[in-house]
Design a protein around this motif. Structure first.
Motif, PDB file in Angstrom:
ATOM      1  N   SER A  92      -4.031  -2.215   2.266  1.00 58.18           N
ATOM      2  CA  SER A  92      -3.361  -2.557   0.997  1.00 58.18           C
ATOM      3  C   SER A  92      -2.602  -1.357   0.442  1.00 58.18           C
ATOM      4  O   SER A  92      -1.504  -1.505  -0.122  1.00 58.18           O
ATOM      5  CB  SER A  92      -4.398  -3.046  -0.030  1.00 58.18           C
ATOM      6  OG  SER A  92      -5.343  -2.027  -0.316  1.00 58.18           O
ATOM      7  N   ILE A  93      -3.160  -0.162   0.623  1.00 60.49           N
ATOM      8  CA  ILE A  93      -2.492   1.060   0.157  1.00 60.49           C
ATOM      9  C   ILE A  93      -1.241   1.319   0.993  1.00 60.49           C
ATOM     10  O   ILE A  93      -0.176   1.673   0.463  1.00 60.49           O
ATOM     11  CB  ILE A  93      -3.456   2.268   0.230  1.00 60.49           C
ATOM     12  CG1 ILE A  93      -4.577   2.127  -0.806  1.00 60.49           C
ATOM     13  CG2 ILE A  93      -2.712   3.575   0.022  1.00 60.49           C
ATOM     14  CD1 ILE A  93      -4.124   2.152  -2.251  1.00 60.49           C
ATOM     15  N   LYS A 105      -4.469  15.385  -0.437  1.00 59.09           N
ATOM     16  CA  LYS A 105      -5.824  14.830  -0.465  1.00 59.09           C
ATOM     17  C   LYS A 105      -6.588  15.320   0.773  1.00 59.09           C
ATOM     18  O   LYS A 105      -6.039  15.358   1.868  1.00 59.09           O
ATOM     19  CB  LYS A 105      -5.786  13.292  -0.471  1.00 59.09           C
ATOM     20  CG  LYS A 105      -5.108  12.668  -1.685  1.00 59.09           C
ATOM     21  CD  LYS A 105      -5.854  12.943  -2.988  1.00 59.09           C
ATOM     22  CE  LYS A 105      -7.141  12.166  -3.118  1.00 59.09           C
ATOM     23  NZ  LYS A 105      -6.997  10.745  -3.362  1.00 59.09           N
ATOM     24  N   ALA A 108      -6.132   5.738   4.584  1.00 60.10           N
ATOM     25  CA  ALA A 108      -5.398   4.882   3.647  1.00 60.10           C
ATOM     26  C   ALA A 108      -5.593   3.451   4.152  1.00 60.10           C
ATOM     27  O   ALA A 108      -5.210   3.129   5.281  1.00 60.10           O
ATOM     28  CB  ALA A 108      -3.919   5.251   3.610  1.00 60.10           C
ATOM     29  N   ASN A 109      -6.212   2.594   3.328  1.00 58.99           N
ATOM     30  CA  ASN A 109      -6.457   1.228   3.792  1.00 58.99           C
ATOM     31  C   ASN A 109      -5.158   0.424   3.839  1.00 58.99           C
ATOM     32  O   ASN A 109      -4.111   0.877   3.371  1.00 58.99           O
ATOM     33  CB  ASN A 109      -7.531   0.542   2.933  1.00 58.99           C
ATOM     34  CG  ASN A 109      -7.107   0.404   1.472  1.00 58.99           C
ATOM     35  OD1 ASN A 109      -5.940   0.142   1.181  1.00 58.99           O
ATOM     36  ND2 ASN A 109      -8.044   0.583   0.557  1.00 58.99           N
ATOM     37  N   GLY A 154     -10.974  12.680  -1.291  1.00 60.56           N
ATOM     38  CA  GLY A 154     -11.129  11.238  -1.168  1.00 60.56           C
ATOM     39  C   GLY A 154      -9.946  10.584  -0.474  1.00 60.56           C
ATOM     40  O   GLY A 154      -8.901  11.201  -0.250  1.00 60.56           O
ATOM     41  N   ASP A 155     -10.110   9.314  -0.127  1.00 60.98           N
ATOM     42  CA  ASP A 155      -9.053   8.562   0.543  1.00 60.98           C
ATOM     43  C   ASP A 155      -7.857   8.348  -0.373  1.00 60.98           C
ATOM     44  O   ASP A 155      -7.955   8.494  -1.599  1.00 60.98           O
ATOM     45  CB  ASP A 155      -9.602   7.206   1.010  1.00 60.98           C
ATOM     46  CG  ASP A 155     -10.586   7.355   2.170  1.00 60.98           C
ATOM     47  OD1 ASP A 155     -10.557   8.412   2.830  1.00 60.98           O
ATOM     48  OD2 ASP A 155     -11.385   6.431   2.393  1.00 60.98           O
ATOM     49  N   ILE A 156      -6.720   7.977   0.227  1.00 61.45           N
ATOM     50  CA  ILE A 156      -5.491   7.755  -0.534  1.00 61.45           C
ATOM     51  C   ILE A 156      -5.691   6.546  -1.454  1.00 61.45           C
ATOM     52  O   ILE A 156      -6.164   5.487  -1.032  1.00 61.45           O
ATOM     53  CB  ILE A 156      -4.296   7.503   0.407  1.00 61.45           C
ATOM     54  CG1 ILE A 156      -4.223   8.588   1.496  1.00 61.45           C
ATOM     55  CG2 ILE A 156      -3.006   7.440  -0.386  1.00 61.45           C
ATOM     56  CD1 ILE A 156      -4.112   9.993   0.999  1.00 61.45           C
ATOM     57  N   SER A 157      -5.331   6.712  -2.733  1.00 66.54           N
ATOM     58  CA  SER A 157      -5.550   5.665  -3.734  1.00 66.54           C
ATOM     59  C   SER A 157      -4.229   5.165  -4.302  1.00 66.54           C
ATOM     60  O   SER A 157      -3.161   5.746  -4.065  1.00 66.54           O
ATOM     61  CB  SER A 157      -6.424   6.209  -4.876  1.00 66.54           C
ATOM     62  OG  SER A 157      -5.725   7.207  -5.588  1.00 66.54           O
ATOM     63  N   GLU A 158      -4.328   4.098  -5.088  1.00 69.15           N
ATOM     64  CA  GLU A 158      -3.130   3.543  -5.748  1.00 69.15           C
ATOM     65  C   GLU A 158      -2.535   4.548  -6.725  1.00 69.15           C
ATOM     66  O   GLU A 158      -1.320   4.633  -6.887  1.00 69.15           O
ATOM     67  CB  GLU A 158      -3.508   2.247  -6.474  1.00 69.15           C
ATOM     68  CG  GLU A 158      -2.300   1.522  -7.060  1.00 69.15           C
ATOM     69  CD  GLU A 158      -2.658   0.175  -7.672  1.00 69.15           C
ATOM     70  OE1 GLU A 158      -1.827  -0.353  -8.431  1.00 69.15           O
ATOM     71  OE2 GLU A 158      -3.767  -0.339  -7.391  1.00 69.15           O
ATOM     72  N   ASN A 159      -3.410   5.330  -7.376  1.00 64.14           N
ATOM     73  CA  ASN A 159      -2.934   6.362  -8.306  1.00 64.14           C
ATOM     74  C   ASN A 159      -2.085   7.402  -7.576  1.00 64.14           C
ATOM     75  O   ASN A 159      -1.076   7.885  -8.104  1.00 64.14           O
ATOM     76  CB  ASN A 159      -4.129   7.042  -8.975  1.00 64.14           C
ATOM     77  CG  ASN A 159      -3.702   8.042 -10.030  1.00 64.14           C
ATOM     78  OD1 ASN A 159      -2.945   7.717 -10.938  1.00 64.14           O
ATOM     79  ND2 ASN A 159      -4.160   9.273  -9.891  1.00 64.14           N
ATOM     80  N   ASP A 160      -2.469   7.754  -6.335  1.00 64.18           N
ATOM     81  CA  ASP A 160      -1.675   8.699  -5.540  1.00 64.18           C
ATOM     82  C   ASP A 160      -0.285   8.124  -5.260  1.00 64.18           C
ATOM     83  O   ASP A 160       0.722   8.840  -5.335  1.00 64.18           O
ATOM     84  CB  ASP A 160      -2.383   8.994  -4.208  1.00 64.18           C
ATOM     85  CG  ASP A 160      -3.752   9.624  -4.400  1.00 64.18           C
ATOM     86  OD1 ASP A 160      -3.925  10.364  -5.382  1.00 64.18           O
ATOM     87  OD2 ASP A 160      -4.649   9.358  -3.577  1.00 64.18           O
TER      88      ASP A 160
END
Length: 615
Positions: free
Chosen positions: A470-471, A410, A467-468, A443-449
């Protein structure tokens, strides 16, 4: 039709189709549920299944009208107005490009850039005391971004080539010269760091002669200016040289009508509310920001702006055109998507035809081998040979090889992701560890990643993204590694460490001591005679806890442990240099005078990848 579509149309399962394909020249090992079948194979499968088919004429698709957006014809010279020159600073890493720009525009960009290396293409306007303007395109100076650097050169009028006076011509200096030549852009030579005692500007000029960069004092047309970007020496001389060259080039542009731009307005005036297309995406301009982040209503030729309002992020280097309306923009994007699909289908068809030809030749060879059998015998042989394939469909990826590093990449912008992928393209050590790029994007690190990394046992690498919490918690819970970096070479170093961790350790032997056999004799233990070597230690020490080797005529004839180690009839643990001893092995092996006894230690050492990304 695909295998799956045919099975559905016939009301059969996929295994039925595979069994029928045994009568054809198709190699079942290459067939997937989504594989496209030839017409003759479909007819044969239907007939073998006791069904009938009916041929229907397909409706001929009308040739689609080209609705792409194109550039306007050249403008009338009478409407052309002068514009600021667009200048690109090129040169080798650490030769002072960002420091030069920093001094010119009185900002501390070099301090804000991660690791002192510019990571993105940016543009800035320098206002001269005489009233002229110069637009500088700040292209990255790192080898990883050579593709971005080349793209920057193509929208430029003048290149300032920065060469450090103490280093001279380096690899990326030559690469920068080539980019400028390919784009047909004139050069100005800025010999930087002239304040250093080891500086040798004349050597720099002579070295550049070998690359067809001839300075004015040698009869060429390249202006050379000795500067110190750090101390601000001769910078106005450099700026004046740039203005002088720009005047000779007579740079003009049409400020009316639709704009054509990549990173800088090249033609026309861009305004808020304009509708733009770039690649396969479009935008209605909501906001325009200048190089200082200030909102502006319009941008004329030679002026850099940031455009907000894109439906999707365009790729770095995409040409941007203005169109009349949102409907027109959608037509253009639809047409470009259609053209891309047609090209992809054409390539897919070529691959299919090549595979079919390959399989047909294999089938003919197989048929020749079975020519002496009856058709019933042939069917039995083929069914027996291919039965295991029919029941292993559909093939799914259920596990990943331990010796594979799966990556999710990413980045903050398209250019960053492209640069990282270009580096990964150079990976050539598949025999050590396979590299599998599962997904890449912006984009930022997501749950899908996280879910992708879990499915493929992969690692997430992020460049200038976040990466927030929660991630991060989700990643910790699932045991997923997230590696975040702001400096490109740090990311690659971390990637190499991850590759190293996938390699099996290698065993390294470290010699502890060496001894020579001076005499041989034997002792009786019970009913057995045990060979004993009388030795003298001439290097290091012999430690009974360690492992030993017996070497004769340079060949290792035994490895193992000692059964006894004595000094003057006493059992001992260690024999040091210069001491004599008697020893026996854990195997009844005869000694010879002149044999060498080596005491050594085995340690597991982590292997390192031989991949060299070129840093």
């Amino acid at each position: 039709m695909t295998v799956e579509e045919l099975a559905q149309a016939m009301g059969k399962d996929i295994d039925h189709i595979y069994e029928a394909l045994l009568y054809t020249d198709i190699n079942l090992d290459s067939v997937e549920p989504d594989s496209v079948l030839r017409e003759d194979h479909i007819k044969m499968i239907v007939q073998k299944s006791g069904m009938k088919y009916k041929s229907a004429k397909l409706k001929e698709e009308k040739e689609r009208k080209n609705t792409d957006a194109v550039k306007r014809p050249p403008a009338d010279p009478a409407v052309l107005t002068p514009r600021p020159p667009v200048v690109t600073i090129l040169g080798h890493v650490d030769h002072g490009k960002t420091t030069l720009l920093d001094s010119l525009r009185k900002t501390q960009v070099a301090l804000m850039e991660a690791g002192g290396i510019t990571q993105h293409i940016g543009a800035f306007i320098v206002h001269m005391p005489s009233g002229e303007k110069i637009t500088f395109l700040d292209t990255p100076g790192h080898a990883a971004f050579s593709a971005m650097r080349a793209r920057g050169t193509n929208v430029t009028d003048i290149v300032i080539l920065v060469v450090a006076a103490e280093d001279g011509v380096m690899q990326q200096t030559i690469e920068s010269i080539q980019h400028a030549k390919n784009a047909g852009v004139p050069l100005i030579l800025a010999i930087n760091k002239c304040d250093k005692p080891e500086a040798d500007p004349e050597r720099v000029k002579k070295e550049l002669l070998a690359h067809d960069v001839v300075c004015e004092e040698f009869g060429g047309d390249v202006q050379a200016v000795n500067i110190s970007a750090l101390k601000g020496e001769n910078l106005m001389v450099l700026a004046e040289a740039t203005v002088a060259l720009a005047e000779m080039l007579e740079l003009k542009a049409d400020a009316t009508g639709c704009p054509l731009t990549t990173a800088i307005i090249q033609r026309g005036t861009l305004r808020k509310g304009c509708v733009l297309v770039a690649g396969k995406t479009w935008a209605k301009v909501r906001f325009l920001f200048d190089e200082n982040g200030k909102a502006v209503d319009a941008a004329s030729p030679g002026i850099p702006v940031e455009i907000m309002g894109w439906k999707e992020s365009p790729s770095a280097g995409d040409e941007i055109l203005e169109v009349e309306s949102e409907q027109r923009a959608q037509e253009v994007v639809a047409w470009r998507t259609y053209v891309e699909q047609q090209e992809r289908m054409k390539k897919d068809l070529e691959v299919i035809e090549a595979k079919q030809k390959e399989h047909r030749l294999e089938y003919e060879k197989q048929q020749q081998k079975l020519a002496h059998l009856t058709w019933r015998q042939r069917k039995a042989v083929l069914y027996k040979a291919n039965k295991h394939l029919m029941f292993s469909r559909p093939k799914e990826r259920t596990e990943v090889d331990e010796n594979t590093l799966s990556l999710i990449v990413k980045g903050d912008v398209d250019g960053s992701v492209e640069a990282i992928l270009n580096i990964l393209d150079s990976y050539d050590c598949e025999d050590e560890c396979k590299l599998d790029i599962v997904y890449f994007g912006m984009g930022d690190i997501s749950e899908n990643d996280i879910n992708l990394a879990e499915a493929f046992n992969g690692v997430i690498f992020g460049f200038s993204v976040k990466a927030n919490e929660s991630i991060k918690k989700l990643a910790d819970k699932k045991g997923i590694k997230i590696k975040l970096h702001n400096i490109i070479y740090k990311l690659i170093e971390d990637l190499k460490d991850e590759l190293n961790s996938r390699l099996p350790p290698t065993v390294v032997e470290t010699t502890i001591g060496e001894a020579s056999v001076l005499d041989t004799f034997s002792v009786t233990v019970g009913k057995n005679k045990i060979p004993v070597a009388g030795c003298r230690v001439h290097k290091g020490l012999l430690d009974r806890k360690m492992k030993f080797k017996l070497i004769r005529n340079s060949d290792v004839i035994w490895k193992g442990c000692l059964s006894s180690l004595k000094h003057h009839k006493d059992d001992v643990q260690v024999i040091k240099t210069g001491m004599d001893c008697g020893l026996s092995l854990d195997k009844n092996l005869e000694f010879s005078i002149g044999d060498e006894i080596i005491c050594y230690e085995e340690k597991e050492v982590q292997q390192t990848t031989s991949w060299d990304p070129g840093f």
